[in-house]
Design an enzyme around this catalytic site. Structure first.
Site, PDB file in Angstrom:
ATOM      1  N   HIS A 202      64.759  64.553  19.287  1.00  0.00           N
ATOM      2  CA  HIS A 202      63.984  64.885  18.090  1.00  0.00           C
ATOM      3  C   HIS A 202      64.193  66.333  17.662  1.00  0.00           C
ATOM      4  O   HIS A 202      64.086  66.660  16.481  1.00  0.00           O
ATOM      5  CB  HIS A 202      62.511  64.533  18.293  1.00  0.00           C
ATOM      6  N   ARG A 309      57.763  60.304   9.552  1.00  0.00           N
ATOM      7  CA  ARG A 309      57.416  60.409  10.987  1.00  0.00           C
ATOM      8  C   ARG A 309      56.060  61.101  11.098  1.00  0.00           C
ATOM      9  O   ARG A 309      55.978  62.316  11.306  1.00  0.00           O
ATOM     10  CB  ARG A 309      58.480  61.208  11.731  1.00  0.00           C
ATOM     11  N   ARG A 346      55.212  55.663   9.036  1.00  0.00           N
ATOM     12  CA  ARG A 346      55.249  55.124  10.400  1.00  0.00           C
ATOM     13  C   ARG A 346      54.037  55.655  11.155  1.00  0.00           C
ATOM     14  O   ARG A 346      53.756  56.852  11.121  1.00  0.00           O
ATOM     15  CB  ARG A 346      56.522  55.569  11.114  1.00  0.00           C
ATOM     16  N   GLU A 449      63.640  48.739  17.765  1.00  0.00           N
ATOM     17  CA  GLU A 449      64.276  49.810  18.540  1.00  0.00           C
ATOM     18  C   GLU A 449      64.272  49.520  20.029  1.00  0.00           C
ATOM     19  O   GLU A 449      64.747  50.309  20.829  1.00  0.00           O
ATOM     20  CB  GLU A 449      63.665  51.176  18.224  1.00  0.00           C
ATOM     21  N   ASN A 472      68.361  55.100  16.910  1.00  0.00           N
ATOM     22  CA  ASN A 472      68.313  56.149  17.948  1.00  0.00           C
ATOM     23  C   ASN A 472      67.741  55.581  19.238  1.00  0.00           C
ATOM     24  O   ASN A 472      68.285  55.755  20.322  1.00  0.00           O
ATOM     25  CB  ASN A 472      67.435  57.326  17.500  1.00  0.00           C
ATOM     26  N   ASP A 473      66.607  54.903  19.090  1.00  0.00           N
ATOM     27  CA  ASP A 473      66.000  54.315  20.288  1.00  0.00           C
ATOM     28  C   ASP A 473      66.693  53.021  20.689  1.00  0.00           C
ATOM     29  O   ASP A 473      66.788  52.715  21.882  1.00  0.00           O
ATOM     30  CB  ASP A 473      64.509  54.069  20.054  1.00  0.00           C
ATOM     31  N   ARG A 483      68.077  59.676  25.335  1.00  0.00           N
ATOM     32  CA  ARG A 483      68.731  60.285  24.159  1.00  0.00           C
ATOM     33  C   ARG A 483      68.609  61.804  24.134  1.00  0.00           C
ATOM     34  O   ARG A 483      69.334  62.475  23.405  1.00  0.00           O
ATOM     35  CB  ARG A 483      68.167  59.673  22.867  1.00  0.00           C
ATOM     36  N   CYS A 520      66.901  53.143   9.837  1.00  0.00           N
ATOM     37  CA  CYS A 520      66.368  54.493   9.615  1.00  0.00           C
ATOM     38  C   CYS A 520      66.747  55.442  10.748  1.00  0.00           C
ATOM     39  O   CYS A 520      66.322  56.589  10.761  1.00  0.00           O
ATOM     40  CB  CYS A 520      64.858  54.464   9.417  1.00  0.00           C
TER      41      CYS A 520
HETATM   42  C1  PEP Z   1      64.877  55.682  15.838  1.00  0.00           C
HETATM   43  O1  PEP Z   1      64.509  55.503  17.001  1.00  0.00           O
HETATM   44  O2  PEP Z   1      66.029  55.394  15.427  1.00  0.00           O
HETATM   45  C2  PEP Z   1      63.960  56.274  14.855  1.00  0.00           C
HETATM   46  C3  PEP Z   1      64.269  56.322  13.584  1.00  0.00           C
HETATM   47  O3  PEP Z   1      62.811  56.796  15.314  1.00  0.00           O
HETATM   48  P1  PEP Z   1      62.738  58.187  16.103  1.00  0.00           P
HETATM   49  O4  PEP Z   1      64.072  58.848  15.991  1.00  0.00           O
HETATM   50  O5  PEP Z   1      61.658  59.004  15.499  1.00  0.00           O
HETATM   51  O6  PEP Z   1      62.418  57.761  17.501  1.00  0.00           O
HETATM   52 MG    MG Z   2      62.441  55.654  17.496  1.00  0.00          MG
END
Ligand code: PEP
Ligand code: MG
Length: 594
Positions: A202, A309, A346, A449, A472-473, A483, A520
């Site tokens: 993040h 977010r 979210r 995710e 991402n997750d 990550r 996203c």
């Molecule tokens: C993701 O996990 O791809 C996502 C968009 O949420 P975050 O990056 O805030 O975990």
């Molecule tokens: Mg996520």
């Protein structure tokens, strides 16, 4: 001597400037420039804080009981000596005079210089005096903070950026938490370097939203780079060059100009609708962290917010978490700024690499969980904190009276979670009706995710209006790699066949069910994946506003129907990345595109 440090590129472009080393525990120290006519007053602030600490220590020393160990008095003497040492006070003054740093920044900059000198000492006794120096500086910073509490900084006297004659500044730190990174948004820094972190941590995501070059996961940049060193950040390659030679500097200045020209060229696409060559209308939405970011989304030509977010509203708070009214005001601000375009909010996704400053009692009990990414995160945390969750939902529903609001739930893995959410949203709507608050229909969506959610998507789709894929997750959990951990960053692979299969099947299932699906995660904003995602059937992308023009350019050159012909080959390949490169090169050649 020039050295190179290698890391992970997280935000593109080239930045050239002087290093500002910030200790991870002091990233929240205020960094701002003062105006020329403030210099005397700022020096006076620093001296008066130093004198306050001297008085404190002298009182402490005078009040020592007669039987106190003599080491205690000796220690206080060392601290008093350090407080009067020119290497600290004189040099701090110099940072204020020459660089126009505020007192806190000048003091911590000088601390970094001296700490490095202590680290290099041969003598153990002297080396250990670094801790004394740090304690003394902490005390002065404390005195400055108390003084600041009494006389807050006058915003008008703060020179935010581009102070005339100043060299651009690049922040170097071992680690920066996402919450601290938020403090640096709209700050004076033109680039970031950290030792820790992965491409989709993040911290990296927030750096990317600032649209300035950044390299993370360098492991030792903060040890190798010294305060005020000249540094080049190559945010495309993930390299950092310290003390570059004039030839290298010139080469990078040229690249910097080129990349600025390219950005200016792409910015002209802003008003062009994102339509493929075969007429497919593509949604390009923005990811935002704060309501104020909505303006950047509009400016970049976003047609909605695909991911707000909301957890960033919960960070950097001294006291309580934001209540219903405060959240409502924030959501309404984002909704109004988007002028009728949809805003997907979210629900709070704290935990893992986004801890809250103030943890709930429940969370404190679990503070030492071994694996926070798999712990009480996101919807799990919300369901464990029902009154907080209801407050947030009420605020989101109330904002729906001012524009189009969509509700997005992170990290869903169980149908039982959706059942609970549906029950809670029903109750919340009833509460709002009873209280006379207006709200409209709010679509409910879940994030895909966790691999379990992707695998059972046809079942989930029966209960929700839309889905948004958080790559991402999804990558983190599919490949079982953290990550945010640079030690396994090389295994974080969006091209992994398992990831691509989950992505392709999720998009296909949602389309078959007639439900809208978007991506996203960071893949959506990376032009390297635009053709691939279009080929999978994706028609809605959400990304940081700064990435919209580059992705739009790809879309304008894409024939979605023809690209779809290549997808099975890519999915069946042992090496999907090569196969995709090959396929899309063939597509470009056939279409006579560059
Ligand atoms: C993701 O996990 O791809 C996502 C968009 O949420 P975050 O990056 O805030 O975990
Ligand atoms: Mg996520």
């Amino acid at each position: 001597m020039s050295i190179q440090v290698f890391g992970i590129p997280v935000s593109r472009g080239v930045a050239i400037g002087r290093a500002v080393l910030v200790n991870s525990s002091r990233v929240d120290v205020a960094h701002y420039f003062i105006a020329e006519d403030q210099i005397e007053a700022e020096i006076a602030r620093a001296i008066s804080a130093r004198d306050e600490v001297v008085r404190e220590l002298e009182t402490l020393k005078a009040d020592l009981p007669s039987d106190a160990p003599h080491e205690l008095a000796a220690l206080l003497d060392v601290h008093l000596m350090l407080l009067h040492d020119e290497a600290l006070t004189g040099a701090t003054k110099q940072w204020i005079v020459e660089r126009h740093y505020n007192a806190e920044w000048a003091l911590s900059a000088q601390l970094e210089v001296l700490a490095r000198q202590f680290d290099e000492m041969e003598d153990d006794y002297l080396r250990e005096r670094k801790a004394d120096l740090e304690q003394v500086v902490e005390r002065i910073l404390g005195a400055l903070a108390r003084e600041q509490g009494r006389n807050p900084v006058d915003a008008a006297s703060v020179v935010q950026r581009d102070f005339a004659g100043e060299d651009p500044l690049l922040l170097v730190a071992a680690d920066i938490a996402p919450a601290d990174m938020m403090q640096f948004k709209r700050s004076i820094f033109h680039g970031f370097i950290t030792d820790i972190g992965g491409k989709t941590s993040h911290t990296a995501i927030v750096a990317r939203s600032m649209d300035i070059p950044a390299v993370v996961g360098t492991r030792e940049a903060s040890r190798l780079i010294r305060q005020d060193d000249w540094v080049i950040i190559d945010g495309d390659a993930g390299t950092v060059i310290v003390d570059p030679s004039p030839i290298v500097l010139e080469e990078y200045r040229f690249r910097q100009r080129q990349s600025e020209l390219e950005r200016a060229r792409l910015a002209r696409l802003r008003h062009k609708p994102a339509v493929t060559l075969d007429g497919e209308q593509i949604e390009l939405h923005a990811n935002i962290e704060m309501p104020a970011d909505a303006q950047a989304a509009v400016d970049a030509g976003a047609t909605g917010v695909g991911l707000f977010r909301s957890e960033f509203l919960f960070m950097n708070r001294e006291g309580e978490l934001p209540g219903e009214d405060e959240q409502f005001v924030a959501y309404r601000a984002a909704v109004e700024a988007m002028r009728g375009m949809p805003v997907t909010i979210r629900t709070v996704d704290v935990g893992a690499d986004k801890p809250l400053d103030r943890m709930s009692a429940h969370e404190l009990r679990h503070e030492h969980v071994l694996n926070p990414a798999m712990g009480l995160r996101a919807i799990r945390w919300c369901l464990a904190e029902p009154s907080m969750f209801r407050q947030q939902l009420r605020a989101i529903y109330r904002a729906s009276a001012y524009g189009k609001v969509k509700l997005l739930i992170p990290m869903v893995a169980h149908l039982s979670e959706i059942r609970q959410i549906l029950e809670i949203t029903k109750k919340v709507q009833q509460q709002l009706t009873d209280a006379g608050h207006a709200y409209t229909n709010v679509e409910l969506g879940v994030m895909i995710e966790i691999p379990a959610a992707a695998v059972m998507l046809p079942l989930l789709l029966r209960h929700v209006d839309f889905v948004s894929i958080g790559t991402n997750d999804l990558i983190q959990y599919t490949l079982a790699i953290d990550r945010a951990d640079e030690a396994v960053a090389h295994l974080y692979d969006p091209w992994h066949p398992a990831v691509l299969q989950l992505l392709a099947s999720s998009i296909a299932h949602a389309r078959q069910a007639g439900k809208s699906v978007s991506v996203c995660g960071e893949m959506a904003g990376d032009p390297a994946f635009t053709f691939l995602l279009l080929a999978m059937g994706l028609r809605s992308f959400s990304m940081h506003p700064s990435q919209i023009p580059a992705v739009k350019q790809r879309i304008l050159r894409a024939d979605a129907g023809r690209l779809a012909n290549y997808i099975q080959d890519v999915l069946n390949s042992d090496d999907p990345q090569r196969s995709a490169e090959f396929a899309f090169a063939a597509y470009r050649a056939e279409s006579k595109l560059q």
